[in-house]
Design a protein around this motif. Structure first.
Motif, PDB file in Angstrom:
ATOM      1  N   THR A 267       0.849  -1.191   0.000  1.00 62.50           N
ATOM      2  CA  THR A 267       0.000   0.000   0.000  1.00 62.50           C
ATOM      3  C   THR A 267       0.885   1.241   0.000  1.00 62.50           C
ATOM      4  N   ALA A 268       0.338   2.353  -0.500  1.00 61.61           N
ATOM      5  CA  ALA A 268       1.061   3.623  -0.536  1.00 61.61           C
ATOM      6  C   ALA A 268       0.149   4.723  -0.016  1.00 61.61           C
ATOM      7  N   ALA A 269       0.719   5.604   0.793  1.00 60.43           N
ATOM      8  CA  ALA A 269      -0.037   6.737   1.336  1.00 60.43           C
ATOM      9  C   ALA A 269       0.863   7.964   1.331  1.00 60.43           C
ATOM     10  N   ILE A 270       0.257   9.131   1.216  1.00 64.24           N
ATOM     11  CA  ILE A 270       1.010  10.385   1.259  1.00 64.24           C
ATOM     12  C   ILE A 270       1.028  10.884   2.699  1.00 64.24           C
ATOM     13  N   VAL A 271       2.221  10.998   3.261  1.00 63.33           N
ATOM     14  CA  VAL A 271       2.404  11.454   4.638  1.00 63.33           C
ATOM     15  C   VAL A 271       3.447  12.570   4.629  1.00 63.33           C
ATOM     16  N   ASP A 272       3.037  13.774   5.029  1.00 64.85           N
ATOM     17  CA  ASP A 272       3.950  14.930   5.048  1.00 64.85           C
ATOM     18  C   ASP A 272       4.647  15.109   3.703  1.00 64.85           C
ATOM     19  N   GLN A 273       3.846  15.060   2.645  1.00 63.81           N
ATOM     20  CA  GLN A 273       4.315  15.276   1.277  1.00 63.81           C
ATOM     21  C   GLN A 273       5.324  14.218   0.818  1.00 63.81           C
ATOM     22  N   GLU A 274       5.285  13.059   1.445  1.00 64.15           N
ATOM     23  CA  GLU A 274       6.110  11.936   1.024  1.00 64.15           C
ATOM     24  C   GLU A 274       5.224  10.706   0.845  1.00 64.15           C
ATOM     25  N   PHE A 275       5.647   9.836  -0.066  1.00 60.84           N
ATOM     26  CA  PHE A 275       4.958   8.562  -0.211  1.00 60.84           C
ATOM     27  C   PHE A 275       5.455   7.607   0.867  1.00 60.84           C
ATOM     28  N   GLN A 276       4.530   7.020   1.586  1.00 55.66           N
ATOM     29  CA  GLN A 276       4.878   6.031   2.602  1.00 55.66           C
ATOM     30  C   GLN A 276       4.367   4.668   2.150  1.00 55.66           C
ATOM     31  N   LEU A 277       5.289   3.741   1.943  1.00 61.15           N
ATOM     32  CA  LEU A 277       4.938   2.392   1.517  1.00 61.15           C
ATOM     33  C   LEU A 277       4.825   1.476   2.727  1.00 61.15           C
ATOM     34  N   SER A 278       3.927   0.518   2.626  1.00 56.95           N
ATOM     35  CA  SER A 278       3.754  -0.455   3.701  1.00 56.95           C
ATOM     36  C   SER A 278       3.402  -1.802   3.086  1.00 56.95           C
ATOM     37  N   TRP A 279       3.950  -2.867   3.669  1.00 57.74           N
ATOM     38  CA  TRP A 279       3.646  -4.216   3.207  1.00 57.74           C
ATOM     39  C   TRP A 279       4.008  -5.208   4.303  1.00 57.74           C
ATOM     40  N   THR A 280       3.544  -6.425   4.132  1.00 61.09           N
ATOM     41  CA  THR A 280       3.892  -7.494   5.067  1.00 61.09           C
ATOM     42  C   THR A 280       5.144  -8.192   4.563  1.00 61.09           C
ATOM     43  N   ALA A 281       6.121  -8.319   5.437  1.00 57.41           N
ATOM     44  CA  ALA A 281       7.405  -8.890   5.042  1.00 57.41           C
ATOM     45  C   ALA A 281       7.264 -10.361   4.663  1.00 57.41           C
ATOM     46  N   PRO A 282       7.808 -10.755   3.506  1.00 57.89           N
ATOM     47  CA  PRO A 282       7.932 -12.184   3.208  1.00 57.89           C
ATOM     48  C   PRO A 282       9.129 -12.749   3.960  1.00 57.89           C
ATOM     49  N   GLY A 283       9.467 -13.991   3.704  1.00 61.58           N
ATOM     50  CA  GLY A 283      10.618 -14.594   4.367  1.00 61.58           C
ATOM     51  C   GLY A 283      11.785 -14.764   3.417  1.00 61.58           C
ATOM     52  N   ASP A 284      12.934 -15.055   3.961  1.00 62.19           N
ATOM     53  CA  ASP A 284      14.095 -15.351   3.122  1.00 62.19           C
ATOM     54  C   ASP A 284      13.838 -16.608   2.300  1.00 62.19           C
ATOM     55  N   ASP A 285      13.153 -17.583   2.921  1.00 57.66           N
ATOM     56  CA  ASP A 285      12.709 -18.789   2.223  1.00 57.66           C
ATOM     57  C   ASP A 285      11.186 -18.791   2.223  1.00 57.66           C
ATOM     58  N   SER A 321      14.185  -1.039   8.080  1.00 59.79           N
ATOM     59  CA  SER A 321      14.713  -2.031   9.018  1.00 59.79           C
ATOM     60  C   SER A 321      14.080  -3.376   8.689  1.00 59.79           C
ATOM     61  N   LEU A 322      14.896  -4.333   8.319  1.00 52.57           N
ATOM     62  CA  LEU A 322      14.380  -5.626   7.868  1.00 52.57           C
ATOM     63  C   LEU A 322      13.707  -6.367   9.014  1.00 52.57           C
ATOM     64  N   GLN A 323      12.493  -6.839   8.761  1.00 55.92           N
ATOM     65  CA  GLN A 323      11.685  -7.503   9.776  1.00 55.92           C
ATOM     66  C   GLN A 323      11.449  -8.967   9.402  1.00 55.92           C
ATOM     67  N   PRO A 324      11.198  -9.824  10.397  1.00 61.59           N
ATOM     68  CA  PRO A 324      10.906 -11.237  10.104  1.00 61.59           C
ATOM     69  C   PRO A 324       9.613 -11.386   9.301  1.00 61.59           C
ATOM     70  N   ALA A 325       9.481 -12.516   8.648  1.00 59.96           N
ATOM     71  CA  ALA A 325       8.290 -12.794   7.848  1.00 59.96           C
ATOM     72  C   ALA A 325       7.025 -12.623   8.677  1.00 59.96           C
ATOM     73  N   GLY A 326       6.030 -11.972   8.069  1.00 60.62           N
ATOM     74  CA  GLY A 326       4.766 -11.734   8.753  1.00 60.62           C
ATOM     75  C   GLY A 326       4.689 -10.399   9.456  1.00 60.62           C
ATOM     76  N   SER A 327       5.826  -9.695   9.577  1.00 58.25           N
ATOM     77  CA  SER A 327       5.841  -8.382  10.227  1.00 58.25           C
ATOM     78  C   SER A 327       5.500  -7.294   9.214  1.00 58.25           C
ATOM     79  N   VAL A 328       5.145  -6.127   9.713  1.00 56.69           N
ATOM     80  CA  VAL A 328       4.822  -4.991   8.852  1.00 56.69           C
ATOM     81  C   VAL A 328       6.092  -4.221   8.539  1.00 56.69           C
ATOM     82  N   GLU A 329       6.346  -3.986   7.255  1.00 53.27           N
ATOM     83  CA  GLU A 329       7.466  -3.149   6.824  1.00 53.27           C
ATOM     84  C   GLU A 329       6.946  -1.761   6.460  1.00 53.27           C
TER      85      GLU A 329
END
Length: 329
Positions: A267-285, A321-329
């Motif tokens: 997802t993308a949102a405009i926050v303080d005139q910047e695009f803020q991306l958000s997604w759920t982290a996949p895993g390395d495998d 900051s890289l997060q484990p699978a299932g976390s919000v990035e």
């Protein structure tokens, strides 16, 4: 599997939807063990209350009337001088024929697999024709080398799962111990106030809020009511077999052959005139572990991102900051 002169202790939860014609079945490998079964109010059943069939190494306890709802405890003592394998099976029927009990069905995407392809495991939880969502689904996998591992299935629309809260819980399994046969046991648990029964709607397609036609961003009409109704369930626990599968071509030395799962909820949102991306982290495998990096690119056209991703402008994700699978990035 119990060593000589040791106890196997465990519990089984019987909810208010079942309890009729409840039967505990215990099997053993070498010699009849001492078996104790305790009801939620403390009633104790022993070998003396059971039908013992020595020739097939089976003991069966039939609970009279309707089994009391709650947690039942059982203890099995291996009084033999050698290790023994015990199995415990609990069968129970609906207390009210007009109210179907919660059931679970599990399957895999294939019966025979060749490395490095992962297996996909699926489970569905029902009450009659209605689906049960927000349950906890755990798979115990007996591996080819005799060891056991656990796999948690999710209904979040990520990784192996196609659609969130559709009652189908999914997960990838790739941690093969070697060539051979693997078998599955699937357990579904629901906590009162968390798991919900969702009335199944007919021909419900996923709702898409908007779409991009090249450079034009178009909003779809407001989502109509799907007609779903949700009700809390009582606490419950169900177990079923998930069948078995065979795997071949597994390397003797572990290799890193599985890529991260796809990001499906960006997802993308405009926050303080910047695009803020958000997604759920996949895993390395696939959907497990933590990825080592992300490559984020931007373009004025969807076609470039879709067909020529490496031609788009790259963004430096220094604040990520890289997060484990299932976390919000």
């Amino acid at each position: 599997h119990r060593a000589p002169r040791t106890w196997l202790n465990d519990t089984v939860f019987i909810d208010s939807m079942v309890g009729n014609k409840t039967v505990f079945i215990v099997t053993w490998q070498h010699a009849l063990p001492d078996i104790h079964v305790y009801s939620p109010n403390g009633d104790m059943y022993t070998n003396a209350h059971m039908l013992i069939t020595a020739e097939v190494k089976k003991a069966q306890l039939s609970i009279p009337g309707v089994a009391r709802p709650g947690t039942w405890n059982y203890s099995i003592y291996n009084k033999n001088s050698q290790n023994q394998v015990f199995t415990v099976t609990v069968l129970s029927q609906a207390t009210d024929e007009s109210v179907p009990p919660i059931t679970i069905h599990a399957e895999m995407n294939k019966d025979n697999n060749t490395y490095p392809n992962p297996m996909a495991v699926y489970a569905e939880v029902f009450q009659g024709s209605n689906i049960v969502i927000q349950a906890n689904i755990t798979v115990v996998i007996d591996r080819a080398d005799g060891s056991k591992v656990e796999l948690v299935l999710s209904d979040d629309g990520l990784g192996a799962d196609s659609l969130k809260d559709d009652g189908v819980y999914s997960g990838f399994y790739y941690n093969f111990s070697g060539n051979g046969r693997y078998s599955l046991k699937v357990k579904a648990e629901g906590i009162e106030g968390t798991a919900k029964i969702s009335m199944r709607a007919q021909s419900v397609a996923p709702y898409i809020a908007a779409y991009v036609d090249e450079t034009v961003f178009e909003m779809n009409s407001k989502k109509a009511s799907s007609g779903y109704k949700q009700f809390d369930t009582d606490s419950f626990s169900r177990t079923t077999t998930g069948g078995s599968f065979t795997v071949s071509n597994v390397p003797s030395v572990p290799t890193d052959d599985f890529s991260p799962a796809r990001v499906t909820d960006l997802t993308a949102a405009i926050v303080d005139q910047e695009f803020q991306l958000s997604w759920t982290a996949p895993g390395d495998d696939l959907d497990q572990g933590t990825v080592s990096s992300y490559e984020i690119r931007v373009s004025h056209t969807l076609k470039t991102l879709r067909d020529n991703f490496t031609d788009a402008d790259i963004i430096n994700p220094t604040r990520l900051s890289l997060q484990p699978a299932g976390s919000v990035e």
